[in-house]
Structures are given as C-alpha cells and as structure tokens.
Design an enzyme around this catalytic site. Structure first.
Site, PDB file in Angstrom:
ATOM      1  N   ASP A 193       5.572  -2.799  -0.754  1.00  0.00           N
ATOM      2  CA  ASP A 193       4.426  -1.878  -0.183  1.00  0.00           C
ATOM      3  C   ASP A 193       2.948  -2.798   0.142  1.00  0.00           C
ATOM      4  O   ASP A 193       2.736  -3.454  -1.000  1.00  0.00           O
ATOM      5  CB  ASP A 193       4.240  -0.644  -0.802  1.00  0.00           C
ATOM      6  CG  ASP A 193       3.282   0.331   0.144  1.00  0.00           C
ATOM      7  OD1 ASP A 193       4.058   0.769   1.175  1.00  0.00           O
ATOM      8  OD2 ASP A 193       2.089   0.435  -0.194  1.00  0.00           O
ATOM      9  N   ARG A 249       2.514 -11.569   0.172  1.00  0.00           N
ATOM     10  CA  ARG A 249       4.231 -11.384   0.035  1.00  0.00           C
ATOM     11  C   ARG A 249       5.056 -12.643  -0.857  1.00  0.00           C
ATOM     12  O   ARG A 249       5.786 -12.547  -1.546  1.00  0.00           O
ATOM     13  CB  ARG A 249       4.912 -11.327   1.294  1.00  0.00           C
ATOM     14  CG  ARG A 249       6.331 -10.775   1.448  1.00  0.00           C
ATOM     15  CD  ARG A 249       6.498  -9.917   2.628  1.00  0.00           C
ATOM     16  NE  ARG A 249       5.955  -8.950   2.796  1.00  0.00           N
ATOM     17  CZ  ARG A 249       4.947  -8.756   3.715  1.00  0.00           C
ATOM     18  NH1 ARG A 249       4.507  -9.738   4.519  1.00  0.00           N
ATOM     19  NH2 ARG A 249       4.241  -7.805   3.826  1.00  0.00           N
ATOM     20  N   ASN A 301      10.819  -2.752   8.212  1.00  0.00           N
ATOM     21  CA  ASN A 301      10.009  -3.617   8.829  1.00  0.00           C
ATOM     22  C   ASN A 301      10.583  -4.949   9.085  1.00  0.00           C
ATOM     23  O   ASN A 301      10.698  -5.664   8.228  1.00  0.00           O
ATOM     24  CB  ASN A 301       8.749  -3.740   8.095  1.00  0.00           C
ATOM     25  CG  ASN A 301       7.585  -4.579   8.713  1.00  0.00           C
ATOM     26  OD1 ASN A 301       7.934  -5.620   9.606  1.00  0.00           O
ATOM     27  ND2 ASN A 301       6.183  -4.182   8.575  1.00  0.00           N
ATOM     28  N   GLU A 302      11.098  -5.364  10.164  1.00  0.00           N
ATOM     29  CA  GLU A 302      11.372  -6.555  10.527  1.00  0.00           C
ATOM     30  C   GLU A 302      10.562  -7.826  10.277  1.00  0.00           C
ATOM     31  O   GLU A 302      11.345  -8.836   9.827  1.00  0.00           O
ATOM     32  CB  GLU A 302      11.897  -6.662  12.076  1.00  0.00           C
ATOM     33  CG  GLU A 302      12.725  -5.529  12.648  1.00  0.00           C
ATOM     34  CD  GLU A 302      14.213  -5.679  12.305  1.00  0.00           C
ATOM     35  OE1 GLU A 302      14.698  -6.789  12.071  1.00  0.00           O
ATOM     36  OE2 GLU A 302      15.010  -4.791  12.123  1.00  0.00           O
TER      37      GLU A 302
HETATM   38  P1  ITT Z   1       8.511  -0.189   5.321  1.00  0.00           P
HETATM   39  O1  ITT Z   1       7.695   0.885   4.568  1.00  0.00           O
HETATM   40  O2  ITT Z   1       9.655   0.103   5.619  1.00  0.00           O
HETATM   41  O3  ITT Z   1       8.467  -1.340   4.170  1.00  0.00           O
HETATM   42  P2  ITT Z   1       5.940  -0.604   6.853  1.00  0.00           P
HETATM   43  O4  ITT Z   1       5.523  -1.459   7.926  1.00  0.00           O
HETATM   44  O5  ITT Z   1       5.619   0.965   6.876  1.00  0.00           O
HETATM   45  O6  ITT Z   1       7.402  -0.650   6.307  1.00  0.00           O
HETATM   46  P3  ITT Z   1       4.141  -0.491   4.767  1.00  0.00           P
HETATM   47  O7  ITT Z   1       4.208   1.061   4.446  1.00  0.00           O
HETATM   48  O8  ITT Z   1       4.241  -1.434   3.280  1.00  0.00           O
HETATM   49  O9  ITT Z   1       5.387  -0.892   5.429  1.00  0.00           O
HETATM   50  O10 ITT Z   1       2.660  -1.020   5.437  1.00  0.00           O
HETATM   51  C1  ITT Z   1       2.367  -2.346   5.608  1.00  0.00           C
HETATM   52  C2  ITT Z   1       1.608  -2.532   6.647  1.00  0.00           C
HETATM   53  O11 ITT Z   1       0.561  -3.402   6.418  1.00  0.00           O
HETATM   54  C3  ITT Z   1       2.506  -3.352   7.911  1.00  0.00           C
HETATM   55  O12 ITT Z   1       2.949  -2.348   8.841  1.00  0.00           O
HETATM   56  C4  ITT Z   1       1.240  -4.022   8.431  1.00  0.00           C
HETATM   57  O13 ITT Z   1       0.703  -3.420   9.235  1.00  0.00           O
HETATM   58  C5  ITT Z   1       0.517  -4.473   7.333  1.00  0.00           C
HETATM   59  N1  ITT Z   1       0.827  -5.872   6.719  1.00  0.00           N
HETATM   60  C6  ITT Z   1       1.584  -5.716   5.484  1.00  0.00           C
HETATM   61  N2  ITT Z   1       1.628  -7.193   5.292  1.00  0.00           N
HETATM   62  C7  ITT Z   1       1.403  -7.955   6.307  1.00  0.00           C
HETATM   63  C8  ITT Z   1       1.531  -9.250   6.704  1.00  0.00           C
HETATM   64  O14 ITT Z   1       2.001 -10.122   6.019  1.00  0.00           O
HETATM   65  N3  ITT Z   1       0.838  -9.585   7.966  1.00  0.00           N
HETATM   66  C9  ITT Z   1       0.323  -8.611   8.738  1.00  0.00           C
HETATM   67  N4  ITT Z   1       0.231  -7.464   8.419  1.00  0.00           N
HETATM   68  C10 ITT Z   1       0.810  -6.948   7.209  1.00  0.00           C
END
Ligand code: ITT
Length: 208
Positions: free
Chosen positions: A73, A193, A11-12
């Site tokens: 996560d 985060r 996730n960029e």
């Molecule tokens: P990785 O598993 O590769 O790290 P992912 O996007 O699938 O990437 P997650 O399974 O942890 O990651 O899902 C987290 C989701 O929660 C992310 O895709 C966002 O939709 C949301 N999220 C997490 N932190 C966020 C933030 O700071 N701002 C907005 N949305 C967030």
C-alpha cells in the site's frame, strides 16, 4: 506445490517494479491475476500499514498453504497539502480519473508555492503473510509489515514517461529530474518500494 510469492496487487506498474526488485530471492513472484485470485478488497484502514495488511490477509485467505503473500500500500504525501493525497492516492479525484488530470491538479494546487515548501515523499508499506513453519505444533500464519520512503519535491511540470501514477511530478534533488525520467533500475534503487522490499527481503530470509 513448491514455494511461491503471491503479490496482492492489481496495479501493473507496481508489479513490474516488484518483479525486478525481488528477482534475487529466486522464488517465483505471481500477480493475483496469474494466481487466478479475484477478490474485492475494501481498503478501509487509516494507515498505509493497515491497508497493506488488509490486502495481504484477503489474498492469503484464497492462497495455497505454502504461498507467501505480499501486498503493497503506497502513496504520495505532499507536505504543503497536509500530506494529501496520502492513503487516498489511488482514489484521489476518483479511481478512474487519468493521472494527467490528477497530476495537473496537484501542480495547480501548488501554484505560487516556492521550492522549499514543495517537499513531498512517496511512502510504501509492504505487508507479508507467511505460511506456518513445518513442524510447528500450532500452525499459525505469521505476519509483518515494513515501510520504505523516498523524499523529494513536486515539480512545476510533468516530465518523463517511465514509472506510473504520480512519478512525472515527483522530483528528486539528487538527480534533478522526476522519477518518471529515471530508468527503472535507478528508480528501484532509491524508491520507497525498493527500500520497503529490501527490508521485506531481509525479514523473509530470517523467517523462511
Ligand atoms: P493495489 O491496491 O491493487 O495494489 P492501487 O493502485 O490501488 O493498487 P494503492 O491503493 O497502494 O494501490 O495506491 C497507490 C497509489 O499511489 C498508486 O495508484 C499511485 O497513484 C501512487 N503511487 C504509489 N507508488 C507510486 C510510484 O512508485 N510512482 C508513482 N505513483 C505511485
């Protein structure tokens, strides 16, 4: 090879924030892509912590012996929706569905719900898998997980262009705006985060 941090995410948006927050550790931070690691990870845990460890361990299996592997996560818990989308935040309505649609859907599901019942939080679990210390007889990887949160509420419309994911609908009382309207330094100072990574940094400083 010198010490480096591999961050197990595709996730960029996360990666941009992580680089800024961990800057003062003075250890190079590489994404999986930059480290040339491609692995399919089945996030089948039932908590943020379990899923963070699953990701960190999977990447540690492909990493070098001196690499520190971290994984995030995270997700959005909306109290009125029994903490949905929670650990399914990325998969909510389908992984490939745009956040415009996901965000509009969540606002729709809170139609008519007053502000005091729109409470929500972002949660972030960071897992670390560390290389064994040199000189230890039994080389064993060391692991830990920390959690950070930020409390807010779901607004009535999407606002802001910064951040990613659910940021445009997640509002902070203190700032009276969404986390997508905050400059990244401010979001990182108050975010789930940011909070989790600062705890993680403390632990790393003790352990390295
Ligand atoms: P990785 O598993 O590769 O790290 P992912 O996007 O699938 O990437 P997650 O399974 O942890 O990651 O899902 C987290 C989701 O929660 C992310 O895709 C966002 O939709 C949301 N999220 C997490 N932190 C966020 C933030 O700071 N701002 C907005 N949305 C967030």
């Amino acid at each position: 090879m010198s010490r480096r941090i591999l961050f197990a995410t595709g996730n960029e948006g996360k990666m941009r924030e992580v680089r800024m927050i961990l800057e003062d550790l003075n250890i190079p931070v590489l994404s999986m892509k930059e480290a040339g690691i491609e692995t399919d990870i089945d996030e089948n845990g039932s908590t943020f912590e379990e899923n963070a460890l699953i990701k960190a361990r999977a990447v540690a299996d492909c990493a070098g012996p001196e690499d520190i592997v971290l994984a995030d996560d995270s997700g959005l818990e909306i109290d009125y929706l029994n903490k949905e989308p929670g650990i399914y935040s990325a998969r909510y309505m389908g992984e490939d569905t745009s956040y415009r649609i996901k965000n509009a859907n969540l606002i729709e599901r809170l139609d008519g719900v007053p502000k005091e019942k729109r409470t929500a939080r972002f949660v972030c679990a960071i897992a670390a898998v560390l290389p064994a210390k040199q000189g230890e007889n039994e080389p064993k990887e060391r692991e830990f997980v920390v959690r950070g949160t930020v409390e807010g509420y779901i607004g009535w419309e999407e606002r802001g262009e910064n951040g990613f994911g659910y940021d445009p609908i997640f509002y902070l009382d203190e700032y009276g705006c969404s986390t997508a309207e905050l400059p990244s330094e401010v979001k990182n100072r108050v975010s789930h985060r940011g909070n989790a990574l600062r705890l993680c940094e403390e632990r790393l400083k003790e352990l390295l």
